[in-house]
Scaffold this motif. Structure first.
Motif, PDB file in Angstrom:
ATOM      1  N   ALA A 169      -8.910 -17.606   0.039  1.00 33.39           N
ATOM      2  CA  ALA A 169      -7.588 -17.968   0.550  1.00 33.39           C
ATOM      3  C   ALA A 169      -6.879 -16.670   0.927  1.00 33.39           C
ATOM      4  CB  ALA A 169      -6.768 -18.712  -0.500  1.00 33.39           C
ATOM      5  N   LEU A 170      -6.152 -16.700   2.010  1.00 30.04           N
ATOM      6  CA  LEU A 170      -5.402 -15.520   2.424  1.00 30.04           C
ATOM      7  C   LEU A 170      -4.046 -15.505   1.727  1.00 30.04           C
ATOM      8  CD1 LEU A 170      -6.095 -15.437   6.263  1.00 30.04           C
ATOM      9  CD2 LEU A 170      -7.095 -13.984   4.506  1.00 30.04           C
ATOM     10  N   GLY A 171      -3.708 -14.380   1.167  1.00 28.95           N
ATOM     11  CA  GLY A 171      -2.395 -14.177   0.564  1.00 28.95           C
ATOM     12  C   GLY A 171      -1.887 -12.834   1.045  1.00 28.95           C
ATOM     13  N   GLU A 172      -0.800 -12.836   1.766  1.00 28.82           N
ATOM     14  CA  GLU A 172      -0.307 -11.589   2.357  1.00 28.82           C
ATOM     15  C   GLU A 172       0.766 -10.949   1.488  1.00 28.82           C
ATOM     16  OE1 GLU A 172       0.296 -11.087   6.586  1.00 28.82           O
ATOM     17  OE2 GLU A 172      -0.349 -13.175   6.845  1.00 28.82           O
ATOM     18  N   PHE A 173       0.650  -9.626   1.379  1.00 27.07           N
ATOM     19  CA  PHE A 173       1.601  -8.827   0.615  1.00 27.07           C
ATOM     20  C   PHE A 173       2.053  -7.662   1.480  1.00 27.07           C
ATOM     21  CE2 PHE A 173      -0.507 -11.238  -2.593  1.00 27.07           C
ATOM     22  CZ  PHE A 173       0.395 -11.352  -3.642  1.00 27.07           C
ATOM     23  N   THR A 174       3.238  -7.147   1.198  1.00 23.78           N
ATOM     24  CA  THR A 174       3.810  -6.021   1.924  1.00 23.78           C
ATOM     25  C   THR A 174       3.828  -4.805   1.012  1.00 23.78           C
ATOM     26  OG1 THR A 174       5.221  -7.533   3.175  1.00 23.78           O
ATOM     27  CG2 THR A 174       5.852  -5.212   3.166  1.00 23.78           C
ATOM     28  N   LEU A 175       3.306  -3.700   1.489  1.00 21.30           N
ATOM     29  CA  LEU A 175       3.288  -2.467   0.719  1.00 21.30           C
ATOM     30  C   LEU A 175       4.717  -1.958   0.525  1.00 21.30           C
ATOM     31  CD1 LEU A 175       1.578  -0.193  -0.594  1.00 21.30           C
ATOM     32  CD2 LEU A 175       1.613   0.936   1.645  1.00 21.30           C
ATOM     33  N   GLN A 176       5.089  -1.689  -0.722  1.00 20.82           N
ATOM     34  CA  GLN A 176       6.421  -1.179  -1.041  1.00 20.82           C
ATOM     35  C   GLN A 176       6.416   0.310  -1.357  1.00 20.82           C
ATOM     36  OE1 GLN A 176       9.219  -2.941  -0.629  1.00 20.82           O
ATOM     37  NE2 GLN A 176       7.852  -4.526   0.138  1.00 20.82           N
ATOM     38  N   SER A 177       5.350   0.764  -2.022  1.00 20.40           N
ATOM     39  CA  SER A 177       5.294   2.187  -2.378  1.00 20.40           C
ATOM     40  C   SER A 177       3.874   2.585  -2.741  1.00 20.40           C
ATOM     41  CB  SER A 177       6.228   2.500  -3.549  1.00 20.40           C
ATOM     42  OG  SER A 177       5.816   1.820  -4.718  1.00 20.40           O
ATOM     43  N   VAL A 178       3.622   3.892  -2.615  1.00 17.99           N
ATOM     44  CA  VAL A 178       2.354   4.487  -3.045  1.00 17.99           C
ATOM     45  C   VAL A 178       2.698   5.775  -3.773  1.00 17.99           C
ATOM     46  CG1 VAL A 178       0.139   5.473  -2.350  1.00 17.99           C
ATOM     47  CG2 VAL A 178       1.109   3.591  -1.029  1.00 17.99           C
ATOM     48  N   ARG A 179       2.118   5.944  -4.920  1.00 25.70           N
ATOM     49  CA  ARG A 179       2.305   7.199  -5.661  1.00 25.70           C
ATOM     50  C   ARG A 179       0.927   7.779  -5.931  1.00 25.70           C
ATOM     51  NH1 ARG A 179       6.072   8.771 -10.686  1.00 25.70           N
ATOM     52  NH2 ARG A 179       5.211  10.857 -10.944  1.00 25.70           N
ATOM     53  N   THR A 180       0.770   9.060  -5.677  1.00 25.34           N
ATOM     54  CA  THR A 180      -0.509   9.725  -5.906  1.00 25.34           C
ATOM     55  C   THR A 180      -0.380  10.684  -7.081  1.00 25.34           C
ATOM     56  OG1 THR A 180       0.022  11.485  -4.345  1.00 25.34           O
ATOM     57  CG2 THR A 180      -1.145   9.574  -3.473  1.00 25.34           C
ATOM     58  N   PHE A 181      -1.495  10.896  -7.747  1.00 25.65           N
ATOM     59  CA  PHE A 181      -1.542  11.779  -8.909  1.00 25.65           C
ATOM     60  C   PHE A 181      -2.629  12.822  -8.702  1.00 25.65           C
ATOM     61  CE2 PHE A 181       0.419   7.902 -10.195  1.00 25.65           C
ATOM     62  CZ  PHE A 181       1.451   8.303 -11.027  1.00 25.65           C
ATOM     63  N   GLY A 182      -2.483  13.953  -9.371  1.00 24.76           N
ATOM     64  CA  GLY A 182      -3.408  15.061  -9.214  1.00 24.76           C
ATOM     65  C   GLY A 182      -4.837  14.729  -9.591  1.00 24.76           C
ATOM     66  N   ASN A 183      -5.038  13.746 -10.439  1.00 25.47           N
ATOM     67  CA  ASN A 183      -6.387  13.361 -10.860  1.00 25.47           C
ATOM     68  C   ASN A 183      -7.050  12.374  -9.901  1.00 25.47           C
ATOM     69  OD1 ASN A 183      -5.027  10.985 -11.412  1.00 25.47           O
ATOM     70  ND2 ASN A 183      -5.328  11.069 -13.624  1.00 25.47           N
ATOM     71  N   GLY A 184      -6.380  12.061  -8.787  1.00 20.51           N
ATOM     72  CA  GLY A 184      -6.952  11.150  -7.793  1.00 20.51           C
ATOM     73  C   GLY A 184      -6.524   9.704  -7.931  1.00 20.51           C
ATOM     74  N   VAL A 185      -5.736   9.373  -8.930  1.00 15.40           N
ATOM     75  CA  VAL A 185      -5.260   8.005  -9.122  1.00 15.40           C
ATOM     76  C   VAL A 185      -4.169   7.707  -8.094  1.00 15.40           C
ATOM     77  CG1 VAL A 185      -4.060   6.430 -10.705  1.00 15.40           C
ATOM     78  CG2 VAL A 185      -5.821   7.970 -11.580  1.00 15.40           C
ATOM     79  N   LEU A 186      -4.179   6.490  -7.581  1.00 15.80           N
ATOM     80  CA  LEU A 186      -3.119   5.979  -6.713  1.00 15.80           C
ATOM     81  C   LEU A 186      -2.485   4.780  -7.407  1.00 15.80           C
ATOM     82  CD1 LEU A 186      -4.922   5.665  -3.258  1.00 15.80           C
ATOM     83  CD2 LEU A 186      -3.383   7.482  -3.970  1.00 15.80           C
ATOM     84  N   VAL A 187      -1.173   4.665  -7.334  1.00 15.38           N
ATOM     85  CA  VAL A 187      -0.493   3.457  -7.812  1.00 15.38           C
ATOM     86  C   VAL A 187       0.235   2.879  -6.610  1.00 15.38           C
ATOM     87  CG1 VAL A 187       1.227   2.473  -9.361  1.00 15.38           C
ATOM     88  CG2 VAL A 187      -0.270   4.323 -10.169  1.00 15.38           C
ATOM     89  N   ARG A 188      -0.227   1.696  -6.202  1.00 10.82           N
ATOM     90  CA  ARG A 188       0.366   1.007  -5.058  1.00 10.82           C
ATOM     91  C   ARG A 188       1.125  -0.217  -5.538  1.00 10.82           C
ATOM     92  NH1 ARG A 188      -4.708  -0.577  -2.113  1.00 10.82           N
ATOM     93  NH2 ARG A 188      -5.528  -0.396  -4.217  1.00 10.82           N
ATOM     94  N   LYS A 189       2.284  -0.422  -4.941  1.00 12.28           N
ATOM     95  CA  LYS A 189       3.110  -1.580  -5.298  1.00 12.28           C
ATOM     96  C   LYS A 189       3.281  -2.441  -4.058  1.00 12.28           C
ATOM     97  CE  LYS A 189       7.612  -2.679  -7.266  1.00 12.28           C
ATOM     98  NZ  LYS A 189       8.864  -2.105  -7.735  1.00 12.28           N
ATOM     99  N   TYR A 190       3.021  -3.731  -4.204  1.00 11.02           N
ATOM    100  CA  TYR A 190       3.126  -4.696  -3.102  1.00 11.02           C
ATOM    101  C   TYR A 190       4.012  -5.854  -3.532  1.00 11.02           C
ATOM    102  CZ  TYR A 190      -1.214  -2.596  -1.251  1.00 11.02           C
ATOM    103  OH  TYR A 190      -2.176  -1.742  -0.767  1.00 11.02           O
ATOM    104  N   ASP A 191       4.774  -6.394  -2.591  1.00 13.40           N
ATOM    105  CA  ASP A 191       5.511  -7.640  -2.803  1.00 13.40           C
ATOM    106  C   ASP A 191       4.880  -8.719  -1.939  1.00 13.40           C
ATOM    107  OD1 ASP A 191       7.370  -6.571  -4.571  1.00 13.40           O
ATOM    108  OD2 ASP A 191       8.796  -6.074  -2.990  1.00 13.40           O
ATOM    109  N   ARG A 192       4.895  -9.950  -2.459  1.00 13.80           N
ATOM    110  CA  ARG A 192       4.372 -11.057  -1.661  1.00 13.80           C
ATOM    111  C   ARG A 192       5.177 -11.195  -0.392  1.00 13.80           C
ATOM    112  NH1 ARG A 192       0.945 -15.143  -2.109  1.00 13.80           N
ATOM    113  NH2 ARG A 192       0.579 -14.829  -4.317  1.00 13.80           N
ATOM    114  N   LYS A 193       4.486 -11.367   0.710  1.00 17.55           N
ATOM    115  CA  LYS A 193       5.155 -11.536   1.999  1.00 17.55           C
ATOM    116  C   LYS A 193       5.750 -12.938   2.062  1.00 17.55           C
ATOM    117  CE  LYS A 193       4.288 -10.232   6.742  1.00 17.55           C
ATOM    118  NZ  LYS A 193       3.277  -9.744   7.685  1.00 17.55           N
ATOM    119  N   PRO A 194       7.041 -13.045   2.438  1.00 22.66           N
ATOM    120  CA  PRO A 194       7.666 -14.382   2.485  1.00 22.66           C
ATOM    121  C   PRO A 194       7.064 -15.269   3.543  1.00 22.66           C
ATOM    122  CG  PRO A 194       9.288 -12.622   2.913  1.00 22.66           C
ATOM    123  CD  PRO A 194       7.943 -11.990   2.766  1.00 22.66           C
TER     124      PRO A 194
END
Length: 194
Positions: free
Chosen positions: A169-194
């Motif tokens: 099933a398709l579920g669309e989300f909108t990217l709100q933010s991306v945070r990168t860390f020195g160890n290569g980790v990314l934290v991405r935050k998405y909200d459900r698209k209305p």
């Protein structure tokens, strides 16, 4: 209305753990920088038995006051002798096999989990609901998820437990933010698209 947030750790190729569900490979990426981020932004996502030895048990919840998790995720705590792993939140465990809660602070949800989540989302309050996994529960609740916070670790597992076990099933989300860390980790935050 309160949000249901799937706050989850994944590999680059989208797995939340090995085929058995083991996710200990991700722990090596919790270095000082990443730990400080978790402590400042999402302290409530750290288990009570993890917070106490670190002296951070007094941190206030920033995003969530309720947690819902599947039986396999809860079993990890039970195997450590911890029947109330998130004592700083209201705790719900979805299970058809656990008939009686091993702790009065943990409510077992054996019926309609979607109805239970909708009931929790309809409550008044500023803080939301932390969906703590796993893949089966996330698959059941995919249409109820309002927000994704995806901690992507720089590992390729090749196979394993996916983020969601559900029908296509398709579920669309909108990217709100991306945070990168020195160890290569990314934290991405998405909200459900209305």
């Amino acid at each position: 209305m309160r949000k249901l947030t799937y706050f989850i750790a994944v590999s680059i190729d989208g797995f939340i753990g090995a085929p058995s569900g083991d996710a200990t490979a991700f722990l090596s990426f919790v270095d000082e920088e990443f730990f400080e981020f978790l402590k400042a932004e999402y302290p409530e996502t750290m288990s009570t038995n993890g917070r106490q030895p670190l002296g951070i048990d007094d941190l206030e919840n920033r995003h969530f006051d309720t947690i819902i998790q599947g039986r396999a995720s809860y079993d990890v705590a039970l195997e450590l002798g911890v029947p109330s792993p998130y004592a700083h939140m209201r705790q719900y465990v979805v299970s058809r096999s656990i008939k009686e809660s091993p702790d009065p602070a943990v409510e077992i949800v054996s019926g309609d989990v979607v109805a239970k989540v909708r009931e929790l989302k309809a409550e008044e309050g500023e803080l939301g609901i932390y969906l703590c996994g796993g893949a089966d529960l996330a698959g059941q609740l995919v249409d109820e998820i309002d927000e994704l916070v995806i901690k992507t670790y720089p590992l390729v597992l090749g196979s394993g437990m996916p983020m969601f076990r559900s029908d296509f099933a398709l579920g669309e989300f909108t990217l709100q933010s991306v945070r990168t860390f020195g160890n290569g980790v990314l934290v991405r935050k998405y909200d459900r698209k209305p």
